[in-house]
Write a protein that holds these residues in place. Structure first.
Motif, PDB file in Angstrom:
ATOM      1  N   LEU A 189      -9.741   0.047   3.833  1.00 48.74           N
ATOM      2  CA  LEU A 189      -8.762  -1.015   3.593  1.00 48.74           C
ATOM      3  C   LEU A 189      -8.724  -2.041   4.719  1.00 48.74           C
ATOM      4  N   GLU A 213      -2.633   0.864  11.799  1.00 48.48           N
ATOM      5  CA  GLU A 213      -3.587  -0.207  11.537  1.00 48.48           C
ATOM      6  C   GLU A 213      -2.885  -1.562  11.469  1.00 48.48           C
ATOM      7  N   ALA A 214      -1.746  -1.623  10.795  1.00 50.81           N
ATOM      8  CA  ALA A 214      -1.017  -2.888  10.649  1.00 50.81           C
ATOM      9  C   ALA A 214      -0.472  -3.390  11.979  1.00 50.81           C
ATOM     10  N   ILE A 257       2.685  -7.056   5.143  1.00 49.49           N
ATOM     11  CA  ILE A 257       2.310  -5.779   4.532  1.00 49.49           C
ATOM     12  C   ILE A 257       3.584  -4.996   4.220  1.00 49.49           C
ATOM     13  N   SER A 276       4.305  -1.297   3.331  1.00 47.08           N
ATOM     14  CA  SER A 276       3.531  -0.069   3.425  1.00 47.08           C
ATOM     15  C   SER A 276       4.406   1.159   3.321  1.00 47.08           C
ATOM     16  N   GLN A 295      -2.324  -1.433  -3.544  1.00 44.34           N
ATOM     17  CA  GLN A 295      -2.954  -0.132  -3.678  1.00 44.34           C
ATOM     18  C   GLN A 295      -1.893   0.805  -4.229  1.00 44.34           C
ATOM     19  N   THR A 351       0.822  -1.208   0.000  1.00 45.13           N
ATOM     20  CA  THR A 351       0.000   0.000   0.000  1.00 45.13           C
ATOM     21  C   THR A 351       0.854   1.256   0.000  1.00 45.13           C
ATOM     22  N   GLY A 404      -0.988   4.138   0.308  1.00 46.95           N
ATOM     23  CA  GLY A 404      -1.945   5.083   0.866  1.00 46.95           C
ATOM     24  C   GLY A 404      -2.569   5.932  -0.228  1.00 46.95           C
ATOM     25  N   VAL A 406      -6.028  -5.272   5.014  1.00 40.74           N
ATOM     26  CA  VAL A 406      -5.073  -5.344   6.123  1.00 40.74           C
ATOM     27  C   VAL A 406      -5.322  -6.604   6.948  1.00 40.74           C
ATOM     28  N   SER A 429      -1.618   3.964   8.142  1.00 40.91           N
ATOM     29  CA  SER A 429      -1.376   2.616   7.613  1.00 40.91           C
ATOM     30  C   SER A 429      -0.554   1.792   8.591  1.00 40.91           C
TER      31      SER A 429
END
Length: 194
Positions: A85, A106-107, A95, A97, A54, A21, A23, A89, A103
């Motif tokens: 997302l 969240e991860a 991930i 990122s 993404q 990702t 973002g 996730v 981001s």
């Protein structure tokens, strides 16, 4: 492809879902690294079964990766934006990122294996400090686009050689502590109350 299958069969790994990702920004340098034969070889050896990307506002769209994933049987989904997302996730095992606070938070809250990729082209770049603090806390690894392939190789080697898979789980981020992330930011930027 035969060489990649031999590498993959030699690893003692589960099948992985990988989420990349950037973002809402443009971070073509990250997407371009993912659009290489080295990256495809590594994700194949990691036994990635699904790759979700993404790509945000960037101009670069992966072309080599699209064909290569189809050739080796990796499911690939590429999109620019989604309103949420959470699913991507949650479903990811690993991930990659950009170094955006949302981001990352969240991860690590979901205890995902995370490699944060720093966008060196940003001015007044505080991503390095944020990344360094999170790496020091054991929450993630970090790379810049030109070192991402090396970081992924190290990750795979660690998976191959470590019988204790505990390293796959990041330390528990204090979810119930609403001040945890601000404390990290405060320590980085030396914010003080006036």
């Amino acid at each position: 492809v035969t060489k990649m299958r031999e590498i993959s069969n030699s690893l003692r790994l589960q099948m992985f879902n990988l989420f990349v990702t950037v973002g809402t920004t443009d971070f073509d340098d990250l997407i371009e690294v993912c659009d290489t034969s080295d990256f495809v070889e590594l994700i194949f050896s990691l036994r990635v079964k699904q790759l979700v990307m993404q790509i945000g506002r960037g101009k670069f769209e992966p072309r080599f990766l699209t064909k290569a994933c189809a050739d080796v049987g990796i499911s690939l989904e590429v999109f620019r934006f989604k309103s949420n997302l959470d699913y991507e996730v949650r479903e990811a095992d690993l991930i990659l990122s950009h170094c955006g606070a949302g981001s990352i938070l969240e991860a690590i809250t979901l205890r995902k294996m995370l490699i944060v990729v720093i966008n060196e082209s940003l001015q007044d770049n505080h991503q390095i400090e944020l990344s360094n603090a999170l790496v020091a806390g054991g929450f993630c690894s970090s790379a810049i686009p030109r070192t991402l392939i090396t970081k992924l190789r190290e990750f795979i080697e660690k998976l191959q050689t470590t019988s204790d898979k505990a390293f796959q789980e990041a330390p528990t981020f204090p979810i119930n502590d609403s001040f945890a992330f601000p404390k990290i930011a405060e320590s980085l930027f030396n914010f003080q109350d006036d």
